[in-house]
Structure formats: structure tokens, C-alpha cells
Motif scaffolding. Structure first.
Motif, PDB file in Angstrom:
ATOM      1  N   GLU A 293       0.837  -1.200   0.000  1.00 41.42           N
ATOM      2  CA  GLU A 293       0.000   0.000   0.000  1.00 41.42           C
ATOM      3  C   GLU A 293       0.878   1.257   0.000  1.00 41.42           C
ATOM      4  O   GLU A 293       0.619   2.237  -0.699  1.00 41.42           O
ATOM      5  CB  GLU A 293      -0.916   0.011   1.228  1.00 41.42           C
TER       6      GLU A 293
ATOM      7  N   ALA B 125      -5.773  -1.045  -6.054  1.00 42.29           N
ATOM      8  CA  ALA B 125      -5.277  -1.297  -4.713  1.00 42.29           C
ATOM      9  C   ALA B 125      -6.362  -1.892  -3.833  1.00 42.29           C
ATOM     10  O   ALA B 125      -6.129  -2.824  -3.057  1.00 42.29           O
ATOM     11  CB  ALA B 125      -4.742  -0.018  -4.106  1.00 42.29           C
ATOM     12  N   ALA B 126      -7.568  -1.335  -3.989  1.00 38.86           N
ATOM     13  CA  ALA B 126      -8.674  -1.863  -3.182  1.00 38.86           C
ATOM     14  C   ALA B 126      -8.924  -3.337  -3.531  1.00 38.86           C
ATOM     15  O   ALA B 126      -9.035  -4.191  -2.635  1.00 38.86           O
ATOM     16  CB  ALA B 126      -9.940  -1.043  -3.435  1.00 38.86           C
TER      17      ALA B 126
ATOM     18  N   ALA C 242      -6.147  -5.485  -2.241  1.00 36.91           N
ATOM     19  CA  ALA C 242      -6.191  -5.671  -0.791  1.00 36.91           C
ATOM     20  C   ALA C 242      -7.200  -6.754  -0.423  1.00 36.91           C
ATOM     21  O   ALA C 242      -6.930  -7.636   0.412  1.00 36.91           O
ATOM     22  CB  ALA C 242      -6.555  -4.352  -0.105  1.00 36.91           C
ATOM     23  N   ALA C 243      -8.357  -6.723  -1.072  1.00 41.22           N
ATOM     24  CA  ALA C 243      -9.390  -7.714  -0.732  1.00 41.22           C
ATOM     25  C   ALA C 243      -8.896  -9.124  -1.046  1.00 41.22           C
ATOM     26  O   ALA C 243      -8.969 -10.029  -0.200  1.00 41.22           O
ATOM     27  CB  ALA C 243     -10.665  -7.422  -1.524  1.00 41.22           C
TER      28      ALA C 243
ATOM     29  N   TYR D   5      -8.814   4.531   1.379  1.00 43.09           N
ATOM     30  CA  TYR D   5      -7.700   3.956   2.128  1.00 43.09           C
ATOM     31  C   TYR D   5      -8.002   3.885   3.604  1.00 43.09           C
ATOM     32  O   TYR D   5      -7.926   2.813   4.206  1.00 43.09           O
ATOM     33  CB  TYR D   5      -6.416   4.753   1.888  1.00 43.09           C
TER      34      TYR D   5
ATOM     35  N   ILE E 257      -9.514   0.228   3.022  1.00 43.21           N
ATOM     36  CA  ILE E 257      -8.386  -0.703   3.016  1.00 43.21           C
ATOM     37  C   ILE E 257      -7.811  -0.879   4.414  1.00 43.21           C
ATOM     38  O   ILE E 257      -7.483  -1.985   4.833  1.00 43.21           O
ATOM     39  CB  ILE E 257      -7.319  -0.212   2.026  1.00 43.21           C
TER      40      ILE E 257
ATOM     41  N   LEU F 172      -9.920  -3.153   6.258  1.00 40.96           N
ATOM     42  CA  LEU F 172      -9.684  -4.514   5.772  1.00 40.96           C
ATOM     43  C   LEU F 172      -8.431  -5.094   6.436  1.00 40.96           C
ATOM     44  O   LEU F 172      -8.425  -6.235   6.920  1.00 40.96           O
ATOM     45  CB  LEU F 172      -9.479  -4.452   4.263  1.00 40.96           C
ATOM     46  N   ILE F 173      -7.367  -4.254   6.479  1.00 39.46           N
ATOM     47  CA  ILE F 173      -6.119  -4.735   7.081  1.00 39.46           C
ATOM     48  C   ILE F 173      -6.332  -5.038   8.555  1.00 39.46           C
ATOM     49  O   ILE F 173      -5.825  -6.020   9.091  1.00 39.46           O
ATOM     50  CB  ILE F 173      -5.021  -3.687   6.863  1.00 39.46           C
TER      51      ILE F 173
END
Lengths: 100, 204, 818
Positions: free
Chosen positions: A35, A69-70, A73-74, B89, B93, B96-97
Motif C-alpha cells: 500500500e 489497490a482496493a 487488498a481484498a 484507504y 483498506i 480490511l487490514i
């Protein structure tokens, strides 16, 4: 501030992201490092866009990068969970079934 | 040894931040201060992320990085992008992290300080060396007077749907998002066979 | 009557349906039989019933036509359209010999034979529904026996010898499968082995004859380019006429080969050895083989091919038949197995038929006539034997039977009638045909003397006497006296439960059928389907020769039905037979000889029959001493009546020949009564005479014959001779061939192999040292590099990422410094 300052920030962020990926023994850190690297790339896109006529192209690319990126990430998180389920560990070095 | 280095590390971060703010104020006034602040937020967050032993702290420190980058976007006149950065973000995200952090076991012993510091030294050294080389030789064609940044959001929407513009990448991105999300659900889903409670067998 | 008129359109289809109905039944049965109710026996039996109805209807048409005119009934094949081309080649002339047609040949002989096959087959099917009940392969049995029938029906209907051969072979295969029926049933170890062995023996032995037939067939085809019977007859007679009455040598040889087919199929000496062992199959199969199908096919073939057989061949035919008739009859005298007696009697009777056909003229008709009557009474005899065996719990040894008359009255009745028929007693069918056979032999001898004919004149009456002897021996041993088998104590049962018992017999005869019937309940009568079949066939055996109830012409002064239907002129229309009597024999001579031969034949056949019966009674009949006075008187009365009938009736009949029928009947009744009365009055005296003489026991007579008896009882050691000569020789030959193969052929192959191997050694050295060295060197190099490369391939993604970054930095450094 000039373009060079932004590029410098982006470069340092990139370097820290690489360290984050390589130095830590945890898949979550790998994700976070990725990221950071993407963000560093985004800063570059937007900065060059701004200092080269503000023609929207860079910004559009930044948006696409955010989208990817989203998605990444998933998917990566799903992989991490599955790896943990299979190997009882999220150390990247332990998932070595394909080795040899 | 780790615990001893904790305070010097944060102290160093504070000094660097102050240095950045000072350098910004001296070079570009109020805008420079803002730039120094956001830069400190970005780089400090990421450094803490690499440094910290706990994954939770690392994840939260990453919020600083994302916010800082959003601030830099603001400074670059990309308002919409800054908002999207924060929304996606920080709101998506990062959450999510954090879920990933919650679903995986903590391992406080995995950080090797030598590796982190060595890596940082190596990478920052490399960056500094490349930067020094590049700064001396390369000149970017930049406009002397920057135009007023466009703040209209609808330009982005038109750019997405313009056949001359980005309609194909846009559709592709939509496709990728859909597929990736379905794939993520499929990968993370627990199989029916996994749902049997092992204790049930023991009881039987 | 309208429906008895011949109508080609309809009749062609009817005749085609005759083999097709059981064929369709077979196909259904073999695939779906086991799923049908009752395992499908009703389907095939019903199909056979339809077939029988058609064959009988067609026979009625043939008779109604054949009796009224001297023309042949119909003789249709190629010309009239009752045929189809089955081997048609485009681009060849329709008349080309390779464009073969197959059709139906349906004449008087075919009509009679077809009806016989249809009737006997139907009743064998009906009988089997009772006899084979509980068999493990019940549906397979029915399918096979149905195809067996199809083969015979098709063979009878074929209008060319090639199709006849095809059906002939199908029949051979089905006989193999049916004789070996029990070879799939390991629960009866004895049958298991015996059936396997016997089926192989039957198949291989008949195969010798089949090869002969094939060769003969091909020899005729090579010369005449046709397989059609009608063409063969015509061309043969033209060829002989062109030759001035002399038969070409090839034709004699080919005729002998064709007769070889008959020798194999109809169990003539020396290929008879398969038939006695064919009784290893189920009894209904034996009935089929011995009566309607298998052995009849050989005789039928002689009937179909008679015009192409030269006089030399016919002499050999007669000699073979006479030898077979005589020697098989002597063996029949010594057999103790119920079915073996019948098997040897079949061979003997086949010898009669073949010998008669060899004499030509009326002998041809008489032989075929005997085939028809024999089919009736022999099928009845075999089915009766099956009924007896069934009743005695699969005991086949006559020494363990006896006294069955009261226990199995219907079987006794049927078997008694058939025995009288085969023994040649007037009124019964066998008399009319056997009488004609002996007459034909006498005629031929007196007109054209030859060694073979003279031998036939001697052998046939002796064989007839022996036939009467061993058949009545069988009857006495089986039905008279007391039951000699083992009866399990406390195992009596009524008529109600005997159905369960049938299953018990067939399925659970662990100790193996014939080898020893186990002690069971006392013998009992068989169920209705079996006795019904027996009685119908017995009726045909009674009246099948001549329906004398209609005209009371018991001694056959007028022609029996078969001779009205079948004659050389009607069988081979428009063909001048070249193998008959020579030119010196005039019609007048023929006529006068006919009458005298007829009288002598009748007297002699009556004499030999009564002598045989008396001898059988004398040795095997019930012992008067051991029974009460009433039994003595009653038995003697029967004997008196029989004797009175045998001698009195022909005497009266021949005295008043030509008189009114009514007068004959009256004289017959009066004479019979008078003679009977006189003899009855003298009973006491005669009984005294016989009681004074000590009747010998069978064992003593056998001992008296000494070595001869042993030889006969061992079937003249023919099996042993065949074993020692043919089979041993084959084995020796195969051993030699094996030695040759292993030493010479294999030696050569090994030598070549060694040469190749040494060449290969050089090649291998080059390959190993040079080629492999190069390949291995490359491999080792690759391995070394791979080992080095492998050090980097740790599988750790973080290392890979480090490498990537390092690479990127290296590129950057190179760009900046370069």
C-alpha cells in the motif's frame, strides 16, 4: 513547493515500503508495504500531473491505482486468511509447498 | 534493547518533524509549513509502521501515512482525489487490514531490529544516492506559473465516460473489481467440510 | 377344399415364417428370456405351436395335391420367384454363378419332413417345460433348442446345397451347445465332465463329415457352377447321358464326399461314435437329435442329392448302412443304460434308412419313409425314457428299474406303442417303412446282384430281429417284474407334492445323474405336459405309417401316404435318374419282382419281429415260477394272442387277398378268435412245457458268448481303436510338430536372435559410451547450473522481492553510472 520535493517524499515512502515488505516476517506487513508503494506511485502521478499542465491524466491514473489497490487488498487478505488456515502461520516463508 | 531504542526513535521522529516544518516555513511560508506537516505525517507514519513490534500499532500508524498522502494531494490541487484517498484507504483498506490483523495470531517476536534498521539504511542510502545523482543532472520541464487547479468533480466523471478518454480502462477496472471481489469471497470462504466442529467428533 | 389349394403368394410367406417364427423367438429369448415370466418358455412353445400349425397346413396342402395327381406338388425356387438374391454383385450378369440366389424348395419330401420337424419340435418343447423345470439355465436351454429347430427347418426348406450347408453347420453348433448343456452346472460333477467331453466329441466327429460335405459340394460347384439342387440334378443327368451312361470319376469321388457328410451327421459307421455319448445332454435334446433334427439331416441330404450319386457311391451307401444297422443292433443288445439302448437303436435304424436309400428306386422312398416314421416313434421313445428317468430320480440303469408299468401307466402305454412300432409289428408305423426297406433290398439283390446288396439282404433282417429283441428286453427290464431301485424309507409321497420334487431332482442330484440315482421316493408318473406329449407322439407312432383305421388295409397292399406323396418322379421332376437299374431290367421284371419281394419281405419281417420278441421274453420276461398260477395264465394268454395275431392275420390276409374289405375284417376277427381260443385251451400244456425247460438267466447267456459278448459290450472297441489310431496319431504328430517347432524353427529364430544380439552389443557399446556420454555430459552440466540456480530459488517471496529491488537498483546504478 517544487516538483522535486514531492518526488523526494515519494522516493522515501517507496524505500520505506520496500523495507516493510522485505524486513518483516508477517504477511500483513507485506500488504501494508504494498500500500505504501502504491501511495508513493500515486504521489508521483499527481505531482507530475500538477506540474505538467494539469491535464487530468495523472489524476485519472491515480484513481485507477486506488481501485486496483482496493481489489488487491481484498484478494490478498483472502489469500492471507487461507494461508493461515492451511499452514497455521502467516509467515511468508512457511507457505512453501511449491518449493522444490 | 528494543525497549531502550523506543524513546530515541520517537525523539528522532519529533526532531525530523520539527526540521521539516522549519525547512518548509523558511522555503515557502504557510504552504511550506503545510507541506512539511503532511510530509512528516506520511513518512513518520510509514516509519512507525516498519518500526513497531505490534501489528495493530503498525496498522494504525499507516492511517497517518494515508492521511498525509491525502494532504499532499490537497496541496497538489486534487481535491477529489484527496477525499477518495481518505474514503478508500482510511475507510476501506485500512479497515480490511485491521480485519486481517484481528483474524491472524499476534507474533511479537518476529521483528528483527537489525533487519529493519539495516534495510532502512540500505534503501534510504540508495534513494539518497540516486536522488543526488538525479537532482544534479535531470531537469523536469515544469511550468513557471502553475495554472489554477481544476476543482470540478464532473470533469472526472466525463473523463471516465468519454469515448475519447478512459471509458475502456474504466470498464476494465469495473470488471476487475467485480471479479476480484468475487474471487476474494471465494478464497476466504470456509469450505463446508471445514465447518464440522472437531469437538463434535470427539464427543461422539 | 379351397384352403388346401396351393397359392404361391401366400404360401411363400407362410413357408418363410416357418423358420422365422422360432428365430425371432430365439432372439427375444436369448436377450430377454430371463426377465420374462416363467423364463420365457411359453413364448417359444407358443411360437413352435404356430410353426407346427403352418407346417401341418402346408403338409395337408401337399397331400391333397400329391394324392390326386402324378405331378409334383410344387417345385419352386429360382424360376417362380420364391427366392431372393443374397449374394448379388453389381456389374455381374444376373445369370452369373457368383450371383447366388437362395430360395425355398418345397416338394412332397420337404412337406413331410417339415411337418415332422414341426410336430416333433413342438412336443419336445412342451415336454421340456415339464422335464427341464428348475434347471439353472432354463431360458438358455429353450433358446438353444429353438435355434436348433430353426436350423433343421431352414435346412429342409433350402433350395441350394450351400444354404443347406449353412443350416447344417448351425445345427452342428447348436448340438454342441445342447449336448454340453449340463457342462455349465458344476453342481452335478459327473454330468459336468461328461457333457463337456461328449459335446466336444460330437462336434469334432461331425466336423469330419462336414469337411467331407464341403469338399464334395465344392467339387460339384467347380464343375457345374451352381449350388441349386434342381440345376445339379439336371446337369448331372445331362453329363452322364453325354458320357454314354458312364459316370465320370470325379463325380463318384464328389458323391463319396457328400455321403461323408451323411456319415458324420447321421452317425454311420465309423463316425457313429459321437451319437451314444450325445445322451449326455438333457433327454429332450436327445429326442430332438435322434428323431427330428440332427441325424435326420444326413438322411435328408441323401434324399436331396440322390440323383447326383453314382451307382458306385450307392453301393457303398448300402454297405455302410447295412454294416451300421447290424453292428449297432448287436451293441444295443448289451447296453444297460436306458438311453444308450435307444441311442444304439437309433444308429441301427439310421443304418436301415441309409442302406435303403442306397438301393435306389422304392428303396429311396422307403428310407425316407422310415426317417419320418422313425422320427415319430423314436422321439416318443426318448421322451418316454426321459419320463422314466425323471420318475426314477435320474436313474438310467435298467438293472435298477423294473415294475414301472403300474407306477407310470401312461408312460408305459406310450413307450409300449413306440416299441411295437420300432419292432415292426403290423398296424404300427414302423412296420410299413421297415417292411418296405427289406423289400427294396430283396428287389435290388434279385435284379442286380452284388456283394453289398446281398450283405444288406442278410444284415437288415438280422438287425430287425435284434431290434425287436433289445427293444422288448428294454421294456421287460424297465416295466415288468418288481422295482429294483432303492426306495428311501418313510419317504412316500402322494401326487400332490411331486411338483416340488421335480425341482429337487434336477437341481440337487449332487452325486451326478446317471452315475447313481439316489434313493428317493418310489417312481411316479410325470406331469401333464410330458404325458400329453408322449401320448400324441405315440399316436403318431401308431398311425403315422399308414392310417389303416380308414381303410383297414393293415398289411399295406395299397401305398402308404408317404409313398403316394413322395416318389422319385415327384421328387426330381423332369430328371432322368441315371443311377437306377440298368437297361436290362424291364418294367415287367420290376413289377413281378416287386410283388414277390413284398410277400417275402413281409413274411420275413414278421418272423424276425416275433422271434426277437419271443427271445426277449424268453430271457428277460417275467419268471412264471416266481408268480402265482393266475399270473402265469394271464401272461401266457397275452403271448398267445400276440402270436396268434402275428401268424394268423397275415396268413388269412394273404389267403384272401383281393377280397372285400369287410370279408377281410370278418376273417381276421374270426381267425384271431379261433386261434386265441385254441391256444388258450392249450395253455396248461404249454406252460408245463416251458416250466419243464429251465429258462436261462441273462448273465449265463452272456457268459456263454464269452469274449464276443465282452467285445460287443465294449462297442467293438471302436472308441478305443479311434483313440489309439486317430487321436494317438494326432498326438504323436503334434508332438513331432512341437519338437520340430521347438528345435528347428525356434533354433533358427534363436540363431537370428543371437546374430542380432551380437550386432546389438556393438551398437550398445557405441550408444552407451559415445551417445550416452554426450547426453549425460549435457545433463550433468545442466544439473550443475541448476544446482547453483537452485540456491536462489528458496521459495521465500520476501527474498524474491529483495532480488527484484536489488535488480531495480542495479539497473538504476547502471543507468546513472554508465
Amino acid at each position: 513547493m517544487g516538483l522535486g520535493a514531492y518526488i523526494a517524499v515519494s522516493a522515501v515512502l517507496f524505500a520505506i515500503g520496500v523495507v516493510c515488505i522485505v524486513a518483516r516476517r508477517n504477511m500483513i506487513y507485506v500488504l501494508m508495504g504494498i500500500e505504501m508503494i502504491l501511495n508513493a506511485a500515486n504521489i508521483n502521478f499527481v505531482a507530475f500531473n500538477r506540474f505538467n499542465g494539469d491535464a487530468m491524466d495523472g489524476r485519472m491514473f491515480a484513481i485507477f491505482v486506488i481501485i486496483l489497490a482496493a481489489a488487491e487488498a481484498a484478494v490478498a487478505l483472502g489469500i492471507v486468511l487461507n494461508v493461515y488456515h492451511l499452514f497455521e502461520s502467516i509467515k511468508p516463508g512457511d507457505a512453501d509447498l511449491m518449493r522444490d | 534493547m528494543d525497549d531502550k531504542l523506543q524513546k530515541p526513535f520517537y525523539a528522532l521522529l519529533g526532531v525530523v518533524t520539527l526540521g521539516l516544518l522549519g525547512w518548509g516555513a523558511s522555503s515557502a511560508g504557510a504552504q511550506g509549513v503545510a507541506f512539511g506537516l503532511f510530509t512528516a505525517l506520511t513518512l513518520g507514519g510509514s516509519l512507525i509502521c516498519v518500526w513497531e513490534r505490534s501489528v495493530v500499532r503498525s496498522a494504525f500508524s499507516l492511517m497517518g501515512t494515508f492521511t498525509g498522502v491525502a494532504g499532499l494531494f490537497l496541496l497538489l490541487g486534487a481535491d477529489f482525489l484527496a477525499v477518495a484517498q481518505i474514503l478508500i484507504y482510511v475507510g476501506g483498506i485500512l479497515a480490511l487490514i485491521l480485519f486481517g490483523v484481528m483474524l491472524s495470531p499476534p507474533d511479537l517476536a518476529e521483528r528483527k531490529l537489525s533487519r529493519v534498521l539495516g534495510g532502512l539504511a540500505l534503501m534510504l542510502g540508495a534513494v539518497a544516492w540516486v536522488g543526488s545523482k538525479v537532482a544534479g543532472t535531470v531537469t523536469w520541464a515544469t511550468a513557471d506559473v502553475l495554472p489554477e487547479p481544476s476543482t470540478k468533480v464532473d470533469e472526472i466523471g466525463v473523463g471516465f465516460l468519454d469515448p475519447e478518454g478512459y471509458v475502456v480502462p474504466f470498464e476494465l477496472a469495473a470488471m476487475i473489481l467485480t471479479v476480484a471481489l468475487v474471487a476474494a469471497v471465494y478464497i476466504a470462504r470456509r469450505k463446508a467440510s471445514d465447518l464440522t466442529d472437531p469437538r463434535a467428533e470427539e464427543r461422539a | 377344399m379351397d384352403f388346401l389349394q396351393f397359392n404361391p403368394e401366400v404360401d411363400f410367406k407362410l413357408l418363410l415364417a416357418v423358420p422365422l417364427i422360432p428365430l425371432v423367438g430365439y432372439v427375444v429369448q436369448i436377450f430377454f428370456g430371463r426377465f420374462l415370466p416363467r423364463k420365457g418358455d411359453w413364448l417359444l412353445t407358443a411360437g413352435m405351436f404356430a410353426t407346427m400349425c403352418i407346417t401341418v397346413l402346408m403338409a395337408a396342402k401337399a397331400i391333397s395335391h400329391g394324392f390326386s395327381s402324378s405331378e409334383p406338388f410344387f417345385h419352386l425356387s429360382k424360376d417362380v420367384g420364391m427366392s431372393f438374391s443374397w449374394f448379388y454383385q453389381e456389374g455381374k450378369d444376373a445369370a452369373d454363378p457368383l450371383n447366388m440366389t437362395a430360395g425355398l424348395l418345397y416338394d412332397g419330401l420337404g412337406a413331410a419332413m417339415l411337418a415332422v420337424v414341426g410336430i416333433v419340435s413342438f412336443f419336445v418343447h412342451l415336454f421340456s417345460t415339464g422335464y427341464m423345470k428348475g434347471d439353472k439355465r432354463y431360458h438358455i436351454f429353450f433358446a438353444n433348442i429353438s435355434l436348433f429347430t430353426v436350423a433343421m427347418l431352414g435346412l429342409v426348406l433350402s433350395d441350394n446345397i450351400l444354404f443347406l450347408f449353412v443350416f447344417w453347420e448351425i445345427m452342428g453348433l447348436m448340438s454342441y451347445l445342447l449336448i454340453g448343456h449340463f457342462s455349465h452346472d458344476p453342481s452335478t460333477p459327473f454330468f459336468h465332465r461328461w457333457a463337456t467331453w461328449a459335446s466336444k466329441k460330437a462336434f469334432l466327429t461331425t466336423r469330419v463329415g462336414d469337411c467331407c460335405l464341403l469338399i464334395g459340394m465344392m467339387m460339384f460347384w467347380q464343375n457345374f457352377q451352381t449350388f441349386q439342387f434342381t440345376e445339379l440334378w439336371r446337369l448331372t443327368s445331362e453329363e452322364v447321358a453325354r458320357n454314354g451312361g458312364e459316370w465320370p470319376q470325379w463325380m463318384t469321388i464328389a458323391g463319396l464326399f457328400i455321403f461323408g457328410g451323411t456319415v458324420g451327421k447321421s452317425a454311420q459307421f465309423p463316425l457313429h461314435i459321437w451319437l451314444p455319448d450325445a445322451m449326455a445332454g438333457p433327454t429332450p435334446v436327445s429326442a430332438m437329435i435322434h428323431a427330428a433334427t440332427m441325424v435326420a439331416a444326413g438322411v435328408f441330404l441323401l434324399g436331396r442329392t440322390f440323383p447326383i450319386l453314382s451307382p458306385d457311391v450307392l453301393a457303398i451307401v448300402t454297405a455302410t448302412g447295412a454294416v451300421t444297422a447290424l453292428f449297432a443292433a448287436t451293441i444295443g443288445v448289451t447296453a444297460f443304460d436306458l438311453k444308450a439302448v435307444l441311442a444304439w437303436s437309433t444308429i441301427s435304424q439310421l443304418g436301415f434308412m441309409v442302406a435303403a436309400i442306397g438301393t435306389g428306386g422304392i428303396g429311396l422312398v422307403a428310407g425316407l419313409f422310415h426317417m419320418v416314421t422313425h422320427a415319430f416313434f423314436k422321439s416318443c421313445l426318448f421322451l418316454s425314457a426321459g419320463s422314466v428317468i425323471h420318475g426314477c430320480h435320474h436313474e438310467q440303469d435298467m438293472r435298477k428299474m423294473g415294475g414301472l408299468r403300474k407306477r407310470m401307466p401312461l408312460t408305459f402305454l406310450a413307450m409300449g406303442i413306440s416299441t411295437l412300432a420300432i419292432a415292426g409289428i403290423p398296424m404300427f408305423s414302423g412296420f410299413y417303412s421297415k417292411d418296405k426297406i427289406i423289400q427294396a433290398a430283396f428287389m435290388k439283390t434279385s435284379l442286380e446282384f452284388s456283394g453289398a446288396q446281398a450283405f444288406a439282404c442278410f444284415a437288415l433282417p438280422v438287425a430287425a430281429a435284434l431290434t425287436a429283441f433289445y427293444m422288448f428286453r428294454m421294456m421287460f427290464m424297465t416295466f415288468a417284474g418288481e422295482y429294483r431301485g432303492d426306495v428311501a424309507e418313510g419317504h412316500g409321497h402322494g401326487h400332490d407334492d411331486h411338483h416340488d420334487d421335480h425341482d429337487h431332482h434336477i437341481v440337487h442330484s449332487e452325486d451326478g445323474g446317471i452315475a447313481g440315482g439316489h434313493p428317493g421316493p418310489v417312481p411316479h408318473e410325470s406331469p401333464l405336459p410330458m404325458t400329453l406329449s408322449l401320448l400324441v407322439l405315440a399316436t403318431l407312432g401308431f398311425l403315422g405309417g399308414k392310417f389303416w383305421l380308414a381303410d383297414l388295409d393293415i398289411l399295406a397292399h395299397s401305398k402308404p401316404w408317404f409313398m403316394k406323396l413322395v416318389s422319385p418322379e415327384k421328387m426330381y421332376p423332369g430328371i432322368e435318374l441315371m443311377n437306377g437299374y440298368g437297361a436290362q431290367v424291364t418294367d415287367a421284371m420290376l413289377k413281378s419282382t416287386y410283388d414277390s419281394a413284398h410277400t417275402w419281405a413281409m413274411i420275413i419281417s414278421l418272423f424276425v419281429a416275433s422271434a426277437g420278441i419271443f427271445g426277449a421274453w424268453w430271457i428277460y420276461g417275467p419268471r412264471l415260477r416266481t408268480t402265482g398260477q393266475a399270473v402265469v395264465r394271464w401272461t401266457w394268454t397275452i403271448v398267445c394272442l400276440v402270436l396268434a395275431y402275428l401268424f394268423g392275420v397275415p396268413l388269412v390276409g394273404s389267403l384272401i387277398e383281393g377280397a372285400d374289405t369287410l370279408v377281410v375284417v370278418a376273417a381276421w376277427i374270426i381267425g384271431l378268435g379261433l386261434l386265441g381260443y385254441v391256444l388258450m385251451r392249450t395253455t396248461k400244456w404249454i406252460v408245463g412245457v416251458f416250466a419243464g425247460l429251465s429258462r436261462p438267466a441273462p448273465e449265463n447267456i452272456a457268459d456263454g458268448f464269452g469274449e464276443l459278448y465282452v467285445a460287443v459290450a465294449n462297442k467293438y472297441y471302436i472308441d478305443e481303436v479311434v483313440d489309439a489310431s486317430v487321436i494317438r496319431l494326432s498326438m504323436l504328430a503334434s508332438k513331432f510338430l512341437r519338437w520340430f517347432d521347438e528345435t528347428i524353427v525356434d533354433g533358427l529364430v534363436l540363431l537370428i536372435g543371437r546374430i542380432n544380439r551380437s550386432g546389438g552389443g556393438v551398437s550398445a557399446w557405441f550408444d552407451q559410451k559415445v551417445v550416452d556420454g554426450a547426453v549425460n555430459g549435457v545433463g550433468a552440466l545442466t544439473q550443475t547450473f541448476g544446482f547453483i540456480a537452485r540456491l536462489f530459488q528458496t521459495g521465500r517471496i520476501q527474498q524474491y522481492a529483495s532480488f527484484a529491488v536489488a535488480g531495480g537498483l542495479a539497473v538504476a546504478a547502471w543507468l546513472l553510472l554508465g
